[in-house]
Structures are given as C-alpha cells and as structure tokens.
Design a protein around this motif. Structure first.
Motif, short mmCIF file in Angstrom:
data_model
loop_
_atom_site.label_atom_id
_atom_site.label_comp_id
_atom_site.label_asym_id
_atom_site.label_seq_id
_atom_site.Cartn_x
_atom_site.Cartn_y
_atom_site.Cartn_z
N ASP A 18 9.73 -17.46 62.61
CA ASP A 18 8.82 -16.32 62.51
C ASP A 18 7.61 -16.54 63.40
O ASP A 18 6.47 -16.22 63.03
CB ASP A 18 8.40 -16.07 61.06
N HIS A 19 7.86 -17.12 64.59
CA HIS A 19 6.81 -17.33 65.59
C HIS A 19 6.13 -16.00 65.86
O HIS A 19 6.74 -15.07 66.38
CB HIS A 19 7.45 -17.90 66.85
N ALA A 20 4.84 -15.90 65.51
CA ALA A 20 4.11 -14.64 65.59
C ALA A 20 2.78 -14.84 66.30
O ALA A 20 1.74 -15.03 65.66
CB ALA A 20 3.89 -14.06 64.20
N HIS B 81 14.53 -15.69 64.35
CA HIS B 81 13.33 -14.93 63.99
C HIS B 81 12.15 -15.32 64.88
O HIS B 81 11.33 -16.17 64.53
CB HIS B 81 12.99 -15.19 62.52
N THR B 82 12.07 -14.69 66.04
CA THR B 82 11.00 -14.96 67.01
C THR B 82 10.36 -13.65 67.43
O THR B 82 11.05 -12.67 67.65
CB THR B 82 11.56 -15.66 68.27
N HIS B 83 9.04 -13.66 67.56
CA HIS B 83 8.33 -12.49 68.10
C HIS B 83 7.85 -12.85 69.51
O HIS B 83 6.97 -13.69 69.67
CB HIS B 83 7.15 -12.12 67.21
N GLY C 141 0.24 -13.63 60.71
CA GLY C 141 1.23 -14.34 61.50
C GLY C 141 0.72 -15.64 62.08
O GLY C 141 -0.49 -15.85 62.23
N HIS D 175 -0.68 -14.14 68.27
CA HIS D 175 -1.71 -13.10 68.26
C HIS D 175 -2.85 -13.51 69.18
O HIS D 175 -3.09 -14.71 69.42
CB HIS D 175 -2.27 -12.89 66.85
N ASP E 121 11.75 -5.92 60.93
CA ASP E 121 10.85 -6.98 60.46
C ASP E 121 9.39 -6.60 60.62
O ASP E 121 8.97 -6.09 61.67
CB ASP E 121 11.11 -8.29 61.20
N GLY E 122 8.64 -6.89 59.59
CA GLY E 122 7.26 -6.43 59.49
C GLY E 122 7.17 -5.19 58.63
O GLY E 122 6.14 -4.90 58.02
N THR F 167 1.90 -19.00 64.98
CA THR F 167 2.85 -19.54 65.95
C THR F 167 3.68 -20.63 65.29
O THR F 167 3.27 -21.21 64.29
CB THR F 167 2.12 -20.10 67.18
N ARG G 19 6.82 -10.37 71.67
CA ARG G 19 5.76 -9.37 71.90
C ARG G 19 6.00 -8.46 73.11
O ARG G 19 5.40 -7.40 73.18
CB ARG G 19 4.40 -10.05 72.05
#
Length: 446
Positions: free
Chosen positions: A310-312, A63-65, A329, A314, A157-158, A331, A67
């Motif tokens: 869930d690294h998110a 589960h990594t974002h 979110g 922004h 996801d999201g 990091t 971007r």
C-alpha cells in the motif's frame, strides 16, 4: 537486456528453504542451481559472493500507488518503480486512483507503457471497478482486460464498492476472463469523518473514530457474495483481528477469497497517533496491539495470503500539516522486507520460505503471473525459471532515513527506526537493476 551482457554467478546464497547453493543466471533465466552452476560459468561471468545472504524470488506487490498520471508531484511510474527495485520487487500492481482514474483501456495502457519504458520492474495496472471510483456504474472491465495491459485485478481502492448489487455484478463480470475484485473494505456511513481507530484513545485525543466493524461488515458481505456467484475476491489491507477471523471462516468453507496485510499494520499501533504526527495517518488506520498480533498469526497460518505495501506517496504540502486535514497514506516499497523480517522472521513466526510464499509466490499466483514468484516443490529455486530474483542481507541493521529513499516522497512512518536487513542485488528478467546496494541500469524491453 542486451545480447552482450555477461552471465552472473551467485555464490553460496541461502535459498528460501534454508539450503545453500550457487545460482547461475544466463540470459533471462536461471541456467543452473547447485553444484554444476560454477562449472558452467565462463571467464566473463560476473561473480557475486553471497554467503549469509538470502536469495528470494523477486517480490510481487499487489498494492502500489504510483500516482501517474496526474499526481506526478508525489510519484511517477519511473520513481516508484525505482523504489520498487530497491525494495526487491520485480513486479508491482499500480492502483487505479490516478487522475484521470484508470477506468478505461486507454489509461491502463498508458500506465503499462510507462512501466515498460522505465524498465525497473513489471508494472501491472489495476483497473477501476466503477467509473471515476464513484461507485455508481461499472467501468470498462472487459476492455481493460483485453488491452495490452491485460488487466486482471480491479479495485476502487481508497473507495469501497458499497453497493452490493454493483459488487455482485463486478464479481460476476470478471469471471469471464479469470479476473478478481480487490475490495477496500470500508463501510462509508460508519466512517464518515474518521481520523483514527475508534476506541478509548480516539476519545481521549478528540479524533473521530474508524470502527473495526466498518471493515469487518464489508468483508462478511463480500465473502458471501463471492460464494454466491463463484468468483474471486481479494481483501485489501486487512487491519483487524475480526477481519482475520471472517476470512478464516470463509476459507474453511471453500470460498475463493484471498487477503493481504500491509507491513505497517504488522508493526505500528494506534499509540503512535498520540504524537499527532500525520505521518502515522493511514487508511485503514493503525489499530491496537491485539490486531497487530492477529495479523501476524494470520500470515503465519496462511489465513492471510500476501503482504501488500500500500505504498502511498504524498507531497510535503499534503502530509506535513495538521492531522485532521493531512492526506492518508505511507510510503513502503523500500522498507517492506526489513519490516517483515523484524515482525515475522526475527520473532520466529515465519521462515524465509514463508516470506517467499507471502511476498512472491502467493501474489504471483493470485494475479496469474506465470513468470513471477516461481519456486520448486522443496522451497528452492529451479533451473529454467525466469531470473526474477532478489538477494537480501538479513544480518545488518540500519536506521531508516527517508531522505535517502528512492521514492519521490518522504512520508515514511519508520523515520529514525532501526530495522534489519537490506536488499543488495535484484535481477529483473536476468538483468541486474540493483547491484551492490545501489540502482544499476534499467532493463531494455525488446
């Protein structure tokens, strides 16, 4: 890696099962473990003194974002996988909510190719379940599975796949290629405008609440759907005690459900929202202390299978603003293992073999990654296995400073917090991508 690259001998490392051994890395594999490792090393072999450090299979994040494409101001595949390497990860799964959405073979192949070119860890694109994450029409699941990216994990996801008929069809479809659906469990009609966990505190702070039942209702529905069609379901970022109980119930009945918890839900609680600091705004929201304890127990007893960051990341513009308009979110790639040590190992709930299980072995098994997360039946590392390894020093304490992190974004909820441990070395396919606590050089794929 190149043919002229030297071998590496890791001396006196603690294995996940608590034993101490030397490990010889030659080429892309573990050549020897134990007494003959040093005997087989030659003069050109690089020696790493590892007494007191733990040697784990390379970490795997489901589960990594990252971007990219479309949101490169927050993160790119290059910067995100650098952060992953610094966190001990040799494999990450990039979520589909990019711009454009990863709902076609073309987009997932682009993300996969960017990962290959970066060379810091394996990048496995996650395909969207529905076109544009809109929840109305199934995306090109089969085409993404047959692409060079060989997608097996699909998630909106999201966004929750709210329509039960569409969710059933997705679960049925992915059975054809042993895929699975990873659900963001959130009933949207129960969480419209939600800003934090629903409860007494949300009323006191004047923020719209996100009730636990909105997560639990979707999980209950989906485990029954998975049972009905005989397919694989993965529950993303479980956050409530009730959710843990539902998943436990489903597993007792043989339903093919797996689940993950995030590091931040293992440590942080809704009390932090009193600060109105948007760095603590996340979806699902930070819950109560009792939920945190239930998640820890669920990981310890095997109800929850994995830890997903869930690294998110922004940008400052979308995160450093008033709470109600801030993005959700946090990091997490570079702080995941220290948080896990703090919440699970140092509290006595889990040993290092357990950490390897939930951060390497189980996620690799769920994603069907044959070269990742390998251990022998005794909880050690076996000769002949691919050399995806993370060496970790659990004996130091550091103050978290997001300004020093490798990720492009700075929205870490742990700023100023003292956490134990640090990754010192990471081998990705036998190539050292991290050496002496710093990035080394990427691996060149043949």
């Amino acid at each position: 890696m190149t043919a002229t690259e030297p071998s590496h001998l890791i001396l006196g490392a603690t294995m996940p099962n608590g034993t101490t051994a030397d490990v010889l890395i030659q080429g892309e594999v573990i050549a020897a473990v134990g007494t003959d490792a040093a005997d087989r090393a030659d003069e050109a072999t690089v020696r790493i003194e590892a007494a007191g450090r733990v040697l784990l299979p390379g970490l795997v994040d489901l589960h990594t974002h990252l971007r990219e494409p479309g949101k490169e101001d927050a993160e790119t595949v290059e910067t995100g996988t650098r952060a992953a390497a610094m966190g001990g990860f040799t494999s990450v799964h990039a979520m589909a909510n990019s711009t454009p959405v990863a709902d076609t073979a073309g987009v997932v192949e682009q993300v996969w190719q960017l990962g290959q070119e970066a060379g810091w860890c394996d990048v496995h694109p996650v395909g969207a379940v529905t076109v544009g994450l809109a929840g109305e029409q199934l995306a090109e699941l089969g085409a993404m599975a047959q692409s060079r990216a060989q997608v097996r994990m699909f998630s909106d996801d999201g966004m929750c796949v709210q329509d039960p008929v569409l969710m059933r069809r997705a679960l049925e479809y992915v059975k054809a290629f042993d895929g699975f659906i990873a659900q963001h469990a959130q009933e949207p009609k129960l969480t419209a405008g939600a800003q934090m966990n629903e409860g007494e505190l949300s009323s006191m702070l004047g923020l719209a609440g996100w009730p636990a039942v909105a997560e639990e209702a979707i999980i209950a529905r989906d485990v029954l759907l998975a049972q009905h069609v005989g397919s694989r379901l993965h529950v993303c970022h479980v956050s409530t005690a009730g959710s843990v109980e539902i998943i436990r119930w489903a597993k007792e009945r043989g339903i093919e459900v797996t689940a993950e918890a995030t590091p931040h839900h293992l440590l942080l609680t809704e009390e932090l929202v009193r600060t109105y600091n948007p760095v603590f705004k996340v979806n699902p929201p930070l819950r109560r202390e009792s939920d945190v304890m239930a998640l820890r127990e669920g990981l310890a007893d095997g109800t929850i299978d994995t830890i997903g960051t869930d690294h998110a990341p922004h940008t400052a513009e979308t995160k450093e603003c008033e709470w109600t308009v801030a993005a959700m979110g946090m990091t997490g790639l570079e702080t995941a293992l220290p948080v896990v040590q703090h919440a699970l190992v140092d509290t006595g709930l889990m040993d290092w073999a357990g950490v390897a299980r939930v951060m390497s072995v189980n996620p690799a098994r769920i994603a069907r990654l044959e070269t990742q997360g390998q251990m022998d039946p005794d909880g050690g590392l076996a000769a002949g296995a691919p050399a995806h390894l993370a060496l970790y020093d659990p004996n130091i304490t550091r103050t978290v400073d997001p300004e020093t992190h490798t990720t492009k974004s700075r929205n870490s909820p742990y700023r100023g917090m003292e956490l134990p441990g640090q990754i010192t070395d990471v081998f990705y396919g036998g190539h050292p991508v991290v050496r002496d606590r710093a990035l080394s050089a990427p691996r060149q794929h043949r």
